[in-house]
Design an enzyme around this catalytic site. Structure first.
Site, mmCIF file in Angstrom:
data_model
loop_
_atom_site.group_PDB
_atom_site.id
_atom_site.type_symbol
_atom_site.label_atom_id
_atom_site.label_comp_id
_atom_site.label_asym_id
_atom_site.label_seq_id
_atom_site.Cartn_x
_atom_site.Cartn_y
_atom_site.Cartn_z
ATOM 1 N N TYR A 195 -13.091 -2.272 12.511
ATOM 2 C CA TYR A 195 -13.532 -0.995 11.952
ATOM 3 C C TYR A 195 -15.001 -0.681 12.196
ATOM 4 C CZ TYR A 195 -9.159 -0.748 9.316
ATOM 5 O OH TYR A 195 -7.839 -0.669 8.968
ATOM 6 N N ASN A 231 -1.693 -11.045 8.303
ATOM 7 C CA ASN A 231 -2.698 -10.007 8.475
ATOM 8 C C ASN A 231 -4.020 -10.453 7.854
ATOM 9 O OD1 ASN A 231 -3.587 -7.117 8.946
ATOM 10 N ND2 ASN A 231 -3.955 -7.343 6.742
ATOM 11 N N GLU A 232 -5.070 -10.454 8.652
ATOM 12 C CA GLU A 232 -6.414 -10.725 8.161
ATOM 13 C C GLU A 232 -6.493 -11.945 7.245
ATOM 14 O OE1 GLU A 232 -8.496 -7.333 6.658
ATOM 15 O OE2 GLU A 232 -8.232 -6.193 8.493
ATOM 16 N N ARG A 287 3.698 -0.123 13.014
ATOM 17 C CA ARG A 287 3.399 -1.414 12.394
ATOM 18 C C ARG A 287 3.537 -1.298 10.880
ATOM 19 N NH1 ARG A 287 -2.163 -4.274 10.925
ATOM 20 N NH2 ARG A 287 -1.190 -6.142 10.112
ATOM 21 N N ASN A 296 -7.869 -6.443 14.093
ATOM 22 C CA ASN A 296 -8.225 -5.318 13.222
ATOM 23 C C ASN A 296 -9.728 -5.128 13.300
ATOM 24 O OD1 ASN A 296 -5.580 -5.243 12.415
ATOM 25 N ND2 ASN A 296 -5.969 -5.816 10.281
ATOM 26 N N HIS A 342 1.194 -9.416 4.538
ATOM 27 C CA HIS A 342 0.018 -8.551 4.402
ATOM 28 C C HIS A 342 -0.451 -8.628 2.945
ATOM 29 C CE1 HIS A 342 -2.121 -4.958 6.385
ATOM 30 N NE2 HIS A 342 -2.698 -5.112 5.220
ATOM 31 N N GLU A 383 -5.529 1.765 -1.430
ATOM 32 C CA GLU A 383 -6.541 1.014 -0.679
ATOM 33 C C GLU A 383 -7.102 -0.129 -1.549
ATOM 34 O OE1 GLU A 383 -7.322 0.644 2.323
ATOM 35 O OE2 GLU A 383 -9.333 -0.205 2.237
ATOM 36 N N TRP A 384 -6.196 -1.015 -1.948
ATOM 37 C CA TRP A 384 -6.574 -2.266 -2.621
ATOM 38 C C TRP A 384 -7.526 -2.022 -3.803
ATOM 39 C CZ3 TRP A 384 -2.774 -5.017 -0.999
ATOM 40 C CH2 TRP A 384 -2.341 -4.913 0.311
ATOM 41 N N GLU A 398 -5.207 -2.535 13.923
ATOM 42 C CA GLU A 398 -5.764 -1.562 12.964
ATOM 43 C C GLU A 398 -7.111 -1.075 13.447
ATOM 44 O OE1 GLU A 398 -6.257 -2.611 8.811
ATOM 45 O OE2 GLU A 398 -4.340 -3.675 8.839
ATOM 46 N N GLN A 439 0.801 -1.220 0.000
ATOM 47 C CA GLN A 439 0.000 0.000 0.000
ATOM 48 C C GLN A 439 0.837 1.275 0.000
ATOM 49 O OE1 GLN A 439 -2.644 -1.745 3.309
ATOM 50 N NE2 GLN A 439 -4.050 -0.509 2.131
ATOM 51 N N TRP A 490 -5.089 2.892 11.823
ATOM 52 C CA TRP A 490 -4.890 2.754 10.382
ATOM 53 C C TRP A 490 -5.322 4.067 9.755
ATOM 54 C CZ3 TRP A 490 -2.456 -0.732 7.496
ATOM 55 C CH2 TRP A 490 -2.583 -0.599 6.109
HETATM 56 C C1 NOJ Z 1 -7.519 -3.901 6.582
HETATM 57 C C2 NOJ Z 1 -6.230 -4.098 5.880
HETATM 58 O O1 NOJ Z 1 -5.335 -4.815 6.672
HETATM 59 C C3 NOJ Z 1 -5.629 -2.824 5.345
HETATM 60 O O2 NOJ Z 1 -4.647 -3.191 4.431
HETATM 61 C C4 NOJ Z 1 -6.695 -1.944 4.746
HETATM 62 O O3 NOJ Z 1 -6.172 -0.841 4.095
HETATM 63 C C5 NOJ Z 1 -7.631 -1.528 5.837
HETATM 64 N N1 NOJ Z 1 -8.241 -2.708 6.398
HETATM 65 C C6 NOJ Z 1 -8.737 -0.569 5.408
HETATM 66 O O4 NOJ Z 1 -9.586 -1.185 4.510
#
Ligand code: NOJ
Length: 601
Positions: free
Chosen positions: A365, A219-220, A130, A363, A175, A482-483, A431, A73, A475
């Site tokens: 949100y 990660n996740e 991190r 993580n 990640h 952002e993917w 996060e 990222q 985060w």
């Molecule tokens: C989780 C991910 O680990 C991170 O890479 C991503 O940018 C954030 N969430 C926000 O979507």
């Protein structure tokens, strides 16, 4: 209750209670709104619930304050110094996969900006940072056959710069950016990945372990398994086996994590003395209708399919939770298969997986409202197995991401749930943050509001619920890739101006605010008088944005000075002289991030 709405029949539903018109008994079920209205009546108004009151207080001493990023990222430099390609390099270069066809080729160019990145961290006053390591930057073909020293050196320099600034690195091994060479032989679907991951981990323990004392294996894993190999909206973008691939991938991810943990535990822990664990993501799930048992069950199912998929084996008994095992087996058998699509661990694998953690990396949100949704038997997919649908409450504040609603209360509930479900593990939030979209506004009040309220819920979890929370990572440090949504959604404390080739980073107002929470280690009670920690200001938080275009020479200098002064009015600036006395051209959009003082322009 719902009723006959004149010309429109039974379609528009106005009721606080739902009426089932298909049932001759016409049963009535209260909706959320009925419960809400009943509460208004009972309270004769809308008082702030006790649990929503702001809590003043401090986090435990030595609480770790961190901010997080991930290699793909931010790093850019996708082909620099011998780096191999990753699945994200390939995926982003496939047309139509990413908004605007963005990619991480350059991103924030952090590969070339160690100094600037560490400077931002220093200004935030975080105690930890991190970041993740790009597997293919270090091992271009994914295997230890060839170590790319130049790539590894980037991380060595970053770690040294962090330690020199007294910032503790928290390093994620994986990640999401698998070396493409490993994907070419099946990626996480091929169980040889377990050994490859262990070898990669060993290299990093050997080469970086004397300086890195906090490791995150994966990660996740949910996102890798489900979005990468089920839904297909993340690399490698596989969606043709949605009823099997995610489970196979999840199986290998769990085993890979366990192997890396054991390796560290047995061979490196004694001499290096660090912590190693996994980061699992989860929403909080509330029943859509708190008066419906079915919706409660749906919430439990949702959580067990999300956080429980990975946490149950690792933090409980080495095996998948009963909710997943039962539902997937039953559906598989009903589909005419002879066994469950969810693979099984052998007894010795269970023993090997159970307890492979030093802390719970979380993580988090947002929150969802859940209810049961039965898919027809023929559908083979994770969603259908889960049998739950989710919605959100329209009164919840939005963010720049469709999936992210501002729901601080869910954070405390999830922390407490982890404490109860997994036997009170030490927790590190790895996060938590909020996004925005559209034109940049440095006064990001929504981010201040988000962190203030989420961190306050975390404080309640610690002080009121006895959750063993050891650290919090926001985060993210700066806007980044952002993917699947590319650069459209921005989570950063610092804005990155991608239109300027030097990619300047400029703090948003939330950077100051977060750094203040860090200085205060929480929220000092105003009733105790003014606290010095509230006065600290983020250095370099004076952002001046000027969009001017003019030419300056000796004739026009005095006009220019007037122009500058007008532009600068109200900002703590002192123009003493023009440094370049001949001609200087200022064009378009200028951004400076400065501290208070005297500036030469
Ligand atoms: C989780 C991910 O680990 C991170 O890479 C991503 O940018 C954030 N969430 C926000 O979507």
């Amino acid at each position: 209750m719902d009723f006959f709405e004149w010309l429109n029949g039974y379609e528009p539903r106005f009721g606080l209670h739902e009426v089932d018109f298909n049932d001759p008994n016409r049963p009535r079920t209260p909706r959320r709104s009925a419960v809400y209205y009943a509460e208004i009546i009972r309270n004769n108004g809308i008082p702030l619930p006790k649990e929503d009151e702001f809590l003043y207080g401090e986090f435990p001493k030595n609480f770790c304050w961190s901010v997080a990023t991930a290699a793909y990222q931010i790093e850019g430099a996708w082909r620099a110094d011998g780096k191999g390609l990753s699945i994200w390099d390939k995926y982003t270069h496939t047309p139509l996969k990413i908004s605007n066809d963005d990619n991480g080729d350059v991103a924030c160019d952090s590969y070339h900006k160690i100094e600037e990145d560490v400077e931002m961290l220093k200004r935030l006053k975080v105690s930890h940072y991190r970041f993740s390591i790009s597997w293919s930057r270090v091992l271009p073909d994914g295997t230890t056959r060839y170590v790319n020293e130049m790539g590894l050196n980037y991380y060595e320099r970053l770690i040294d710069a962090l330690l020199a600034a007294n910032i503790t690195p928290q390093v994620t091994l994986y990640h999401w950016d698998l070396p493409q060479a490993l994907q070419d032989v099946g990626g996480w679907e091929n169980d040889t990945i377990v050994q490859r991951f262990k070898e990669y981990a060993e290299l990093l323990f050997q080469r970086l372990g004397d300086k890195v004392k906090f490791w995150i294996t994966l990660n996740e894993p949910y996102n890798t398994a489900y979005l990468g190999y089920g839904f297909g909206t993340a690399a490698p973008g596989i969606s043709v086996r949605p009823g099997r691939a995610p489970y196979v991938v999840g199986h290998n991810l769990i085993k890979a994590h366990a192997e890396a943990w054991h390796l560290y535990n047995e061979t490196y822990r004694a001499k290096q003395g660090g912590l190693i664990s996994i980061t699992i993501n989860s929403d909080w799930a509330e029943p859509r209708n708190p008066h419906k048992q079915e919706d409660f069950d749906a919430a439990r199912q949702y959580l067990q399919f999300l956080i429980g998929w990975f946490a149950h084996p690792i933090f409980k008994n080495g095996d998948y939770n009963e909710v997943m095992k039962t539902r997937i087996r039953e559906r598989s058998l009903a589909q005419g298969l002879s066994s469950s699509r969810l693979p099984e661990f052998t007894e010795s694998e269970k023993q090997r997986i159970k307890g492979t953690y030093d802390y719970f990396g979380l993580n988090h949100y947002t929150t969802v409202l859940t209810y049961k949704y039965e898919y027809s038997t023929g559908i083979l997919s994770y969603d259908a197995d889960r049998g739950v649908a989710s919605v959100t409450d329209r009164s919840w504040l939005n963010s720049g991401s469709f999936w992210l609603k501002v729901t601080p209360f869910g954070f405390r509930k999830l922390l407490r749930w982890i404490k109860e479900e997994y036997n009170n593990p030490p927790i590190y939030v790895t996060e938590n943050g909020i996004s925005e979209r559209g034109a940049i506004d440095f006064n990001d009040t929504w981010r201040i509001h988000y962190h203030r309220n989420y961190i306050n819920e975390a404080l309640k979890a610690v002080l009121l619920d006895g959750v063993d929370l050891r650290g919090y990572a926001a985060w993210t440090l700066m806007d980044n890739f952002e993917w699947a949504v590319g650069f459209d959604e921005r989570f950063g404390f610092y804005h990155v101006n991608y239109t300027d080739p030097t990619l300047p980073r400029l703090p948003k107002a939330s950077a100051s605010y977060y750094s203040q929470i860090i200085s205060c280690n929480g929220f000092p009670d105003p009733a105790m008088g003014p606290h010095p920690c509230l006065e600290t200001e983020l250095e370099g938080n004076h952002v001046l944005t000027i969009s001017y275009c003019f030419l300056m020479n000796s004739d026009t200098r005095h006009h220019t000075r007037t122009g500058w002064q007008r532009a600068l009015s109200g900002i703590r600036f002192n123009i003493t002289q023009c440094r370049n006395s001949t001609v200087c051209a200022f064009c378009s959009f200028w951004n400076w991030s400065t501290g208070p003082g005297t500036y030469f322009i």
